[in-house]
Design a protein around this motif. Structure first.
Motif, mmCIF file in Angstrom:
data_model
loop_
_atom_site.group_PDB
_atom_site.id
_atom_site.type_symbol
_atom_site.label_atom_id
_atom_site.label_comp_id
_atom_site.label_asym_id
_atom_site.label_seq_id
_atom_site.Cartn_x
_atom_site.Cartn_y
_atom_site.Cartn_z
ATOM 1 N N GLN A 167 -4.183 -18.615 -22.935
ATOM 2 C CA GLN A 167 -3.178 -18.647 -23.748
ATOM 3 C C GLN A 167 -2.992 -17.363 -24.654
ATOM 4 O O GLN A 167 -1.963 -16.709 -24.812
ATOM 5 C CB GLN A 167 -3.006 -19.831 -24.891
ATOM 6 C CG GLN A 167 -2.934 -21.108 -23.897
ATOM 7 C CD GLN A 167 -3.072 -22.341 -24.901
ATOM 8 O OE1 GLN A 167 -3.477 -22.283 -26.031
ATOM 9 N NE2 GLN A 167 -3.085 -23.618 -24.262
ATOM 10 N N TYR A 199 -1.847 -14.542 -22.269
ATOM 11 C CA TYR A 199 -0.669 -14.844 -22.025
ATOM 12 C C TYR A 199 0.359 -14.273 -23.040
ATOM 13 O O TYR A 199 1.085 -13.800 -22.710
ATOM 14 C CB TYR A 199 -0.441 -16.367 -21.815
ATOM 15 C CG TYR A 199 0.850 -16.634 -20.963
ATOM 16 C CD1 TYR A 199 0.785 -16.857 -19.729
ATOM 17 C CD2 TYR A 199 1.990 -16.800 -21.850
ATOM 18 C CE1 TYR A 199 1.957 -17.394 -19.160
ATOM 19 C CE2 TYR A 199 2.990 -17.060 -20.939
ATOM 20 C CZ TYR A 199 3.241 -17.446 -19.494
ATOM 21 O OH TYR A 199 4.367 -17.872 -19.035
ATOM 22 N N LEU A 200 0.060 -14.531 -24.365
ATOM 23 C CA LEU A 200 0.851 -14.184 -25.153
ATOM 24 C C LEU A 200 0.887 -12.681 -25.555
ATOM 25 O O LEU A 200 1.903 -12.055 -25.870
ATOM 26 C CB LEU A 200 0.238 -14.921 -26.785
ATOM 27 C CG LEU A 200 0.945 -16.151 -26.906
ATOM 28 C CD1 LEU A 200 0.223 -16.929 -28.169
ATOM 29 C CD2 LEU A 200 2.321 -16.356 -26.966
ATOM 30 N N PHE A 256 3.135 -11.492 -22.832
ATOM 31 C CA PHE A 256 4.270 -11.731 -23.308
ATOM 32 C C PHE A 256 4.989 -10.769 -24.255
ATOM 33 O O PHE A 256 6.024 -10.111 -24.223
ATOM 34 C CB PHE A 256 4.403 -13.115 -23.910
ATOM 35 C CG PHE A 256 5.871 -13.722 -24.262
ATOM 36 C CD1 PHE A 256 6.490 -13.911 -23.148
ATOM 37 C CD2 PHE A 256 6.159 -13.915 -25.421
ATOM 38 C CE1 PHE A 256 7.881 -14.614 -23.355
ATOM 39 C CE2 PHE A 256 7.237 -14.705 -25.647
ATOM 40 C CZ PHE A 256 8.150 -14.786 -24.582
ATOM 41 N N VAL A 264 5.343 -7.299 -22.810
ATOM 42 C CA VAL A 264 6.450 -7.332 -21.818
ATOM 43 C C VAL A 264 7.928 -7.395 -22.790
ATOM 44 O O VAL A 264 9.019 -6.446 -22.669
ATOM 45 C CB VAL A 264 6.761 -8.569 -21.019
ATOM 46 C CG1 VAL A 264 8.272 -8.890 -20.364
ATOM 47 C CG2 VAL A 264 5.924 -8.549 -19.955
ATOM 48 N N ALA A 265 7.696 -7.915 -23.974
ATOM 49 C CA ALA A 265 9.002 -7.832 -24.650
ATOM 50 C C ALA A 265 9.148 -6.393 -25.530
ATOM 51 O O ALA A 265 10.251 -6.176 -25.580
ATOM 52 C CB ALA A 265 8.760 -8.680 -26.136
ATOM 53 N N TYR A 309 10.953 -10.420 -16.114
ATOM 54 C CA TYR A 309 9.722 -10.796 -16.341
ATOM 55 C C TYR A 309 9.722 -11.642 -17.819
ATOM 56 O O TYR A 309 8.756 -12.652 -17.835
ATOM 57 C CB TYR A 309 8.696 -9.689 -16.670
ATOM 58 C CG TYR A 309 8.332 -8.736 -15.592
ATOM 59 C CD1 TYR A 309 8.709 -9.314 -14.280
ATOM 60 C CD2 TYR A 309 8.138 -7.286 -15.670
ATOM 61 C CE1 TYR A 309 8.664 -8.190 -13.025
ATOM 62 C CE2 TYR A 309 7.893 -6.430 -14.370
ATOM 63 C CZ TYR A 309 8.107 -7.350 -13.202
ATOM 64 O OH TYR A 309 7.805 -6.374 -12.274
ATOM 65 N N PHE A 310 10.334 -11.268 -18.815
ATOM 66 C CA PHE A 310 10.298 -11.861 -20.141
ATOM 67 C C PHE A 310 10.799 -13.265 -20.099
ATOM 68 O O PHE A 310 10.041 -14.264 -20.521
ATOM 69 C CB PHE A 310 11.224 -11.112 -20.966
ATOM 70 C CG PHE A 310 11.398 -11.707 -22.309
ATOM 71 C CD1 PHE A 310 10.332 -11.321 -23.342
ATOM 72 C CD2 PHE A 310 12.392 -12.742 -22.750
ATOM 73 C CE1 PHE A 310 10.466 -11.956 -24.768
ATOM 74 C CE2 PHE A 310 12.542 -13.182 -24.033
ATOM 75 C CZ PHE A 310 11.439 -12.940 -25.011
ATOM 76 N N LEU A 348 7.838 -15.291 -18.100
ATOM 77 C CA LEU A 348 6.956 -15.699 -18.820
ATOM 78 C C LEU A 348 7.419 -16.752 -19.946
ATOM 79 O O LEU A 348 6.555 -17.759 -20.308
ATOM 80 C CB LEU A 348 6.470 -14.385 -19.823
ATOM 81 C CG LEU A 348 5.561 -13.376 -18.671
ATOM 82 C CD1 LEU A 348 5.441 -12.154 -19.466
ATOM 83 C CD2 LEU A 348 4.428 -14.272 -18.413
ATOM 84 N N LEU A 349 8.474 -16.624 -20.493
ATOM 85 C CA LEU A 349 9.057 -17.817 -21.479
ATOM 86 C C LEU A 349 9.159 -19.046 -20.703
ATOM 87 O O LEU A 349 9.059 -19.822 -21.256
ATOM 88 C CB LEU A 349 10.584 -17.105 -21.976
ATOM 89 C CG LEU A 349 11.270 -17.886 -23.161
ATOM 90 C CD1 LEU A 349 10.284 -17.779 -24.381
ATOM 91 C CD2 LEU A 349 12.444 -17.641 -23.429
ATOM 92 N N SER A 350 9.571 -19.051 -19.312
ATOM 93 C CA SER A 350 9.587 -20.368 -18.576
ATOM 94 C C SER A 350 8.108 -20.887 -18.603
ATOM 95 O O SER A 350 8.067 -22.051 -18.867
ATOM 96 C CB SER A 350 10.234 -20.212 -17.344
ATOM 97 O OG SER A 350 9.312 -19.610 -16.622
ATOM 98 N N VAL A 361 5.970 -20.657 -21.081
ATOM 99 C CA VAL A 361 5.790 -21.221 -22.774
ATOM 100 C C VAL A 361 6.375 -22.439 -22.570
ATOM 101 O O VAL A 361 5.959 -23.465 -23.074
ATOM 102 C CB VAL A 361 6.298 -20.261 -23.539
ATOM 103 C CG1 VAL A 361 6.224 -20.896 -24.957
ATOM 104 C CG2 VAL A 361 5.547 -19.103 -23.413
#
Lengths: 291, 180
Positions: free
Chosen positions: A33, A36-37, A40, A43-44, A65-66, A69-71, A73
């Protein structure tokens, strides 16, 4: 970004594909996690940089990509799926089973059952947020980002306890399990007994919307099986100083609800990534041709 | 430049593994157990928890509901409440129930998630009722065999029973398998 993506992908692949552990458990590792963050976040940042530089192709790619990755989450932490049961005229009050969300509580759904399939030519009719919606047996209906699906119908006979012995009676509708399901137990008031209601093992097939002529009633107290008996409609059964009988009941349906936000984000992410790649490739081709 | 391109991802992978070992022991343990590593020891600890559960269960009933072993009893609060509701029900009827566990055989053990298991046990019990006043038996000793499906969760290193459910189970043929 590659440095973050590599261990994440390796962990995911090894744990799910090689060790056969569920994806949800692989994602529950705190290290996963955190990485992953971080991915994330990076990428942001890249997306913001590309947007500032007004590079449409890379902005599209990084927004893809954003969103992907949000999907993830939403799939792991914010999304949910569940089942709930409603009798005619009954409004949603609780989930029968629910998976997720890990962060927060599942929403209270503004759903009321207008009629069960046995009462409406095979179609379930529900009020969703005040609007009447018909749900075919094999279909889905959509509201906001939720999808609803019909899972099955059964009966809920009306059960009366202690009415025959003159004590204060306890009564209520008790839902029979759907076909091939193990009956869940229920308790009544302060009685220590667990009651299990199902159809008799050797009985006539029961039509939807009709209370069966007989039910198998199993009563457990502690580890003891106090009673297992096929009881006829209206027949009084006595157990440990108490009495029980069942009368005609009402149908109930089980519905499934799924939060589709993760899927919407995932497909949007795939679309944006493909679009971004397409733009980058076409630009490179153009540069090559111009040269 | 070339070396750093290789080195940096490796450093991140090493950091990832280090963090997993430091902060994600339950997940790592689960993956190991799922693949048979250390499963015997974990099975033993689950068996012991169920043995203790049934041992305390017997004592609660035989003592008419003495709370001495309440903290030792490996179960969550709703299970404890249900048990004492039953003992209260018996007391209201001037009865004490004496359970005696004759045999317990684990038939199936399923790892559900880190720190969560489901166990199917075939149990054989004897029981009789006594009058609360003089503890004289007023029923003969009866016996039964029944399958019970337990769900257990590991809390602070202890396995606790969170749910139980009877199920129709045949008595295991192979007495030695899972026998304890």
């Amino acid at each position: 970004m590659f440095c973050l993506l590599l261990p994440l992908s390796l962990w995911w692949l090894i744990i799910t594909a090689v060790f056969g552990v569920k994806a949800e458990i692989a994602a529950s590792a705190r290290t996963f996690q955190v990485f992953y963050l971080l991915l994330f976040g990076s990428v942001a940042i890249r997306l913001l940089q590309m947007t500032r530089l007004r590079k449409a192709d890379y902005s599209a790619l990084f927004s893809g990509y954003f969103l992907l990755l949000l999907s993830g989450v939403f799939w792991y932490g914010l999304g949910f799926s569940g089942t709930f049961e409603l009798g005619k005229g009954e409004s949603f009050s609780r989930y029968q089973s629910v998976r997720g969300p890990k962060w927060g509580a599942p929403p209270l759904l503004p759903v009321t059952l207008a009629s069960a399939p046995s009462q409406n030519f095979g179609k379930t009719v529900i009020f969703v947020d005040g609007k009447l919606k018909e749900m075919p047996a094999e279909g889905r209906i959509f509201w906001k980002w939720f999808s609803f699906r019909y899972l099955g119908e059964s009966m809920a006979p009306f059960l009366l306890i202690d009415e025959a012995i003159g004590e204060e009676d306890k009564a209520g509708f008790v839902r029979l399990p759907l076909e091939k399901e193990q009956p869940p137990y229920f308790t009544f008031g302060t009685l220590p007994h667990r009651f299990y209601l199902s159809l008799p093992v050797k009985g006539k097939p029961v039509k939807n919307g009709v209370t069966p002529d007989a039910l198998r009633i199993k009563i457990m107290r502690g580890k003891i099986n106090v009673l297992t008996k096929d009881v006829k409609l209206g027949e009084i059964v006595r157990f440990e100083g108490h009495s029980l009988r069942f009368e005609n009941g009402a149908p109930w349906v089980r519905l499934e609800v799924k939060d589709l936000r993760a899927w919407y984000l995932f497909f949007s992410g795939v679309f944006m990534t493909v679009a971004g790649c397409g733009l980058i490739l076409s630009r490179r081709k153009k540069i090559t041709t111009d040269v | 430049m070339g070396i750093s391109k290789v080195k940096l991802p490796l450093i991140f992978c090493a950091a990832f593994i280090g963090a997993l070992l430091a902060f994600d022991r339950p997940v790592i343990t689960f993956v190991c157990l799922k693949n048979g590593i250390g499963l015997k020891a974990e099975e033993e600890s689950i068996k012991n928890a169920l043995k203790l559960y049934n041992g305390c269960f017997q004592d609660f009933y035989a003592s008419g509901g003495l709370h001495a072993k309440l903290d030792e009893f490996p179960a969550v609060k709703p299970i404890k409440h249900e048990l004492f509701r039953d003992i209260g029900f018996l007391a209201d009827n001037q009865r004490v129930m004496v359970y005696d566990s004759a045999d317990q055989k684990i038939q199936k053990l399923t790892l559900l998630a880190p720190g969560k298991v489901e166990v199917e046990v075939f149990e054989e019990w004897n029981y009789l009722y006594q009058k609360s006043v003089d503890r004289k038996p007023f029923t003969k000793v009866r016996g039964f065999g029944q399958g019970f499906r337990y769900r257990l969760q590991q809390v602070k290193g202890r396995w606790l029973v969170t749910e139980w459910e009877p199920f129709d189970a045949k008595e295991p043929v192979n007495q030695n398998e899972f026998y304890f």
